[in-house]
Motif scaffolding. Sequence first.
Motif, PDB file in Angstrom:
ATOM      1  N   LEU A   1       0.654  -1.724   0.146  1.00 32.03           N
ATOM      2  CA  LEU A   1       0.134   0.165  -0.281  1.00 32.03           C
ATOM      3  C   LEU A   1       1.143   1.208  -0.285  1.00 32.03           C
ATOM      4  O   LEU A   1       0.686   2.124  -1.042  1.00 32.03           O
ATOM      5  N   TYR A   2       2.179   1.519   1.006  1.00 34.83           N
ATOM      6  CA  TYR A   2       2.924   2.694   1.010  1.00 34.83           C
ATOM      7  C   TYR A   2       3.015   2.756  -0.705  1.00 34.83           C
ATOM      8  O   TYR A   2       3.314   3.870  -1.153  1.00 34.83           O
ATOM      9  N   ILE A   3       3.811   1.626  -0.846  1.00 34.45           N
ATOM     10  CA  ILE A   3       5.421   1.847  -2.256  1.00 34.45           C
ATOM     11  C   ILE A   3       4.021   2.504  -3.430  1.00 34.45           C
ATOM     12  O   ILE A   3       4.213   2.803  -4.137  1.00 34.45           O
ATOM     13  N   THR A   4       3.242   1.672  -3.348  1.00 30.91           N
ATOM     14  CA  THR A   4       2.012   1.665  -4.842  1.00 30.91           C
ATOM     15  C   THR A   4       2.251   3.195  -4.925  1.00 30.91           C
ATOM     16  O   THR A   4       0.926   3.505  -5.323  1.00 30.91           O
ATOM     17  N   SER A   5       1.665   3.617  -3.829  1.00 33.69           N
ATOM     18  CA  SER A   5       0.243   4.847  -3.635  1.00 33.69           C
ATOM     19  C   SER A   5       1.785   6.286  -3.789  1.00 33.69           C
ATOM     20  O   SER A   5       1.252   7.370  -3.983  1.00 33.69           O
TER      21      SER A   5
END
Length: 321
Positions: free
Chosen positions: A93-97
């Motif tokens: 969730l962190y990296i794809t945002s």
Amino acid sequence: MKCLICNSSDNLENISKYKMEIQSDIKYFKDCSIFNCLSCDFGFVNPMPKADDLNFFYNNIYRSPGRPPFWCTKDISEIDLETISDKNLNYLLYITSLIDFKKINSILDFGAGYGDIGYLLKKKFPHIKLYSCEDDKYCKDILFKRNYKNFKSLDEIDNKFDLIITLHSLEHLDNIEIFDRFYKILTEKGSIFFEVPNCTKEYFDGRIYDSPHLLFFTEKSLKKIAKIYNYEILNFSQSSYPFDLDHKYQKESQETYNDLNKKKISYSKFKKILKRFVPKSIINFKKNLDKSKTINSYDRINDFTNNVGNNCYIRGIIKKN
């Protein structure tokens, strides 16, 4: 002795002697103390362990079965390749945002372990090519099954990568020159996604052990490193547990290992006798009961927090300038 960031010897503070997670590791991390540069807010071990000792430790010891923090109780061939933990979901969730993965064609996972994040990213973005740099003998079979091309060391690499992932690997190195080496193998607009322990005063005040970490980062020291090696900071965030909870889990993990290790030593004395006189089914039941008592830190996801301050990890994304 000089700071590994600013090369100064004038502002170094001796924090303490090195604390062992597992006492037998003193063979690889003997005579170490931790020093902190007051200018850079960066900690490091001195004297550093010998390179040959570190290579043997990480190739053969670090992920051996029954050893924290992994508590691997299964044969490597039995590990479920489809499992996605809530912690890994948090990473995704962190990296794809923050990164457009439609523009990412190649990923290098440095210190990949089992390569969970890249493996899960490829499920969502099948066009991505996966590479890893991992020499741990317990991980190579899984990386192969997950379609990574694995390099034994960075010296073997002649590719360039759009993204380098390095999660809880940087703190195990004995210098910061890795940031220069990463820069050279990144594409023109390539980025690094990393996570390391957040080694502020709160971290050191309550920590139970230091091994096998050799470098101790803070947000200030990471900003200095990014500037030195010509990276643009896209994001820094605190993550994981608050310090007091992390220290609690450190203590539980160490106590569990020590307790299980004592039982293992005691049990081994009678193993030959047990094999002769006790049915195999009872022996296997005892083994499974002991395994069920091990602590897996990844199961504590209900305590996991992200970017709320005073947390024990720093994660971030830095981009090649």
